[in-house]
Enzyme design. Structure first.
Site, short mmCIF file in Angstrom:
data_model
loop_
_atom_site.label_atom_id
_atom_site.label_comp_id
_atom_site.label_asym_id
_atom_site.label_seq_id
_atom_site.Cartn_x
_atom_site.Cartn_y
_atom_site.Cartn_z
N LEU A 32 58.67 6.10 51.35
CA LEU A 32 59.33 5.27 50.34
C LEU A 32 59.29 3.79 50.72
O LEU A 32 59.40 3.42 51.88
CB LEU A 32 60.77 5.73 50.17
CG LEU A 32 60.96 7.22 49.81
CD1 LEU A 32 62.44 7.53 49.63
CD2 LEU A 32 60.17 7.61 48.57
N HIS A 33 59.14 2.96 49.69
CA HIS A 33 59.10 1.51 49.86
C HIS A 33 59.96 0.86 48.78
O HIS A 33 60.69 1.54 48.04
CB HIS A 33 57.66 1.00 49.83
CG HIS A 33 56.86 1.49 48.65
ND1 HIS A 33 57.17 1.18 47.34
CD2 HIS A 33 55.76 2.29 48.58
CE1 HIS A 33 56.30 1.73 46.53
NE2 HIS A 33 55.44 2.42 47.25
N GLY A 58 59.24 -0.34 45.97
CA GLY A 58 58.96 0.14 44.62
C GLY A 58 59.77 1.38 44.29
O GLY A 58 60.36 1.50 43.21
N HIS A 59 59.82 2.32 45.24
CA HIS A 59 60.67 3.50 45.05
C HIS A 59 62.14 3.09 44.99
O HIS A 59 62.93 3.66 44.22
CB HIS A 59 60.47 4.49 46.20
CG HIS A 59 59.09 5.04 46.32
ND1 HIS A 59 58.21 4.64 47.30
CD2 HIS A 59 58.43 5.97 45.58
CE1 HIS A 59 57.08 5.29 47.17
NE2 HIS A 59 57.17 6.10 46.13
N GLY A 118 57.38 4.61 37.95
CA GLY A 118 56.96 3.22 38.11
C GLY A 118 55.80 2.87 37.20
O GLY A 118 54.87 3.66 37.00
N GLN A 119 55.83 1.65 36.68
CA GLN A 119 54.76 1.18 35.81
C GLN A 119 53.42 1.10 36.52
O GLN A 119 52.37 1.16 35.87
CB GLN A 119 55.12 -0.20 35.23
CG GLN A 119 54.08 -0.74 34.24
CD GLN A 119 54.14 -2.23 34.11
OE1 GLN A 119 55.23 -2.78 33.91
NE2 GLN A 119 53.01 -2.91 34.22
N LYS A 120 53.42 0.94 37.84
CA LYS A 120 52.13 0.86 38.55
C LYS A 120 51.24 2.06 38.22
O LYS A 120 50.03 1.93 38.09
CB LYS A 120 52.35 0.78 40.07
CG LYS A 120 51.04 0.57 40.84
CD LYS A 120 51.26 0.59 42.33
CE LYS A 120 51.49 1.99 42.84
NZ LYS A 120 50.27 2.84 42.74
N VAL A 122 56.80 -3.30 41.32
CA VAL A 122 57.31 -4.20 42.36
C VAL A 122 56.11 -4.70 43.18
O VAL A 122 55.26 -3.91 43.58
CB VAL A 122 58.33 -3.49 43.26
CG1 VAL A 122 58.80 -4.41 44.38
CG2 VAL A 122 59.52 -3.01 42.43
N SER A 137 52.28 3.33 48.58
CA SER A 137 52.26 3.99 49.89
C SER A 137 50.89 3.88 50.54
O SER A 137 50.77 3.82 51.77
CB SER A 137 52.66 5.46 49.73
OG SER A 137 53.98 5.58 49.23
#
Length: 311
Positions: free
Chosen positions: A33-34, A36-37, A147-149, A176, A186
């Site tokens: 996890l980063h 963005g998560h 996430g939109q990514k 993010v 990741s």
């Protein structure tokens, strides 16, 4: 914060919360996890009474020569991030719990899964749709956060929820980025220092096209050319395409409806994806398109309507 490895234990615990009328939010992840998560988790904690995070590296969405065995894992750090963020429960099953012996039923997504990553990763979205459906059945969340990514993944899941009448609200949270624009992933951990520098060209190209669109450029081919001109440091550009934000159909001519500019490329041995949204001014949108902007694209749609959001 509670941690569960078995479906039965998790569902028994959730049943009690649900019977009390508490709103359950769900963030499905593959771990490592980063920030963005963390943005997804924060959104769930803000909107829901209970937040469940799953950590499961799903084998069915990896191809034969992909990175299943070396996908990064950091369970201790994941637990600490979840604890600090206010997560209520972590669901951390092994593959045999999700796919027991004799498992043979899969969810086949439709045309929305065919272009972009679907074309270069055959079977990927079949694995995604199957595991997300199973996780929704296990957790039975009121809201799930993505996430939109992973824009195409969000589109596949939204279509699946509509088609199968699943009682889950899908919330898309804006991408993010690192201070230099690189989308958090990741798989960024695979990049060596030199490749990490080169990887910036993906977001630089996308954001340059988004700025041009905000300044009035609507021609799809010119927008693609602007983005492509800044991506010459990639080793392989798998795709760079403009797609309708709702249907993922290719955009031809002028960009007059909400669109996603999507890219996938390899930098050294690492495959990265990214996207930005091109949103016409609200006065140019129909009621249906405004609803799409509001519900499918999340907060970034409003920020991006007049150009690129700040990094």
């Amino acid at each position: 914060m509670l941690t569960f490895r078995m479906i039965k234990s998790l569902t028994q615990c959730l049943r009690g919360y649900r019977s009390s009328g508490l709103r359950v939010g769900f963030v499905p992840t593959m771990g490592f996890l980063h920030a963005g998560h963390r943005a997804l988790i924060d959104e769930s904690v803000a909107r829901c009474d209970i937040t469940v995070v799953s950590i499961f590296v799903n084998p069915t969405q990896f191809g034969p020569n992909e990175d299943l065995d070396r996908y990064p894992r950091a369970l201790e750090a994941d637990h600490e991030l979840c604890r600090k963020a206010g997560v209520s429960m972590i669901f951390m099953p092994d593959a045999g719990e999700i796919y027991p012996p004799g498992f043979q039923t899969h969810v086949e997504p439709g045309p929305v899964a065919e272009p972009l990553c679907g074309a270069v990763r055959p079977g990927h979205f079949r694995g995604v749709a199957t595991v997300v459906t199973k996780l929704f059945a296990i957790v039975q969340p009121d809201v799930a956060f993505f996430g939109q990514k992973d824009f195409q993944q969000c589109a596949v899941i939204r279509q699946m929820v509509r088609d199968l009448n699943l009682p889950v609200e899908i919330v898309t949270v804006p991408t993010v980025r690192e201070p230099d624009g690189l989308a958090l992933s990741s798989r960024n951990s695979y990049l060596d220092p030199a490749d990490r520098v080169r990887a910036r060209c993906l977001s630089q190209g996308l954001l340059a096209a988004q700025v041009a669109y905000g300044e009035g450029e609507q021609d799809s081919q010119r927008l693609l050319a602007i983005a492509r001109s800044l991506m010459n440091e990639v080793d392989q550009l798998q795709y760079l395409e403009l797609r309708d934000a709702r249907t993922l159909e290719a955009v031809q001519g002028l960009v007059e409806q909400p669109a996603a500019l999507c890219v996938a490329a390899t930098i050294g041995p690492t495959r990265l994806i990214d996207n930005v949204l091109l949103i016409p001014p609200p006065t140019a949108l129909s009621d249906r398109e405004l609803e799409l902007v509001s519900h499918v694209m999340g907060r970034q749609a409003t920020a991006g309507a007049q150009g690129s959001p700040p990094l």
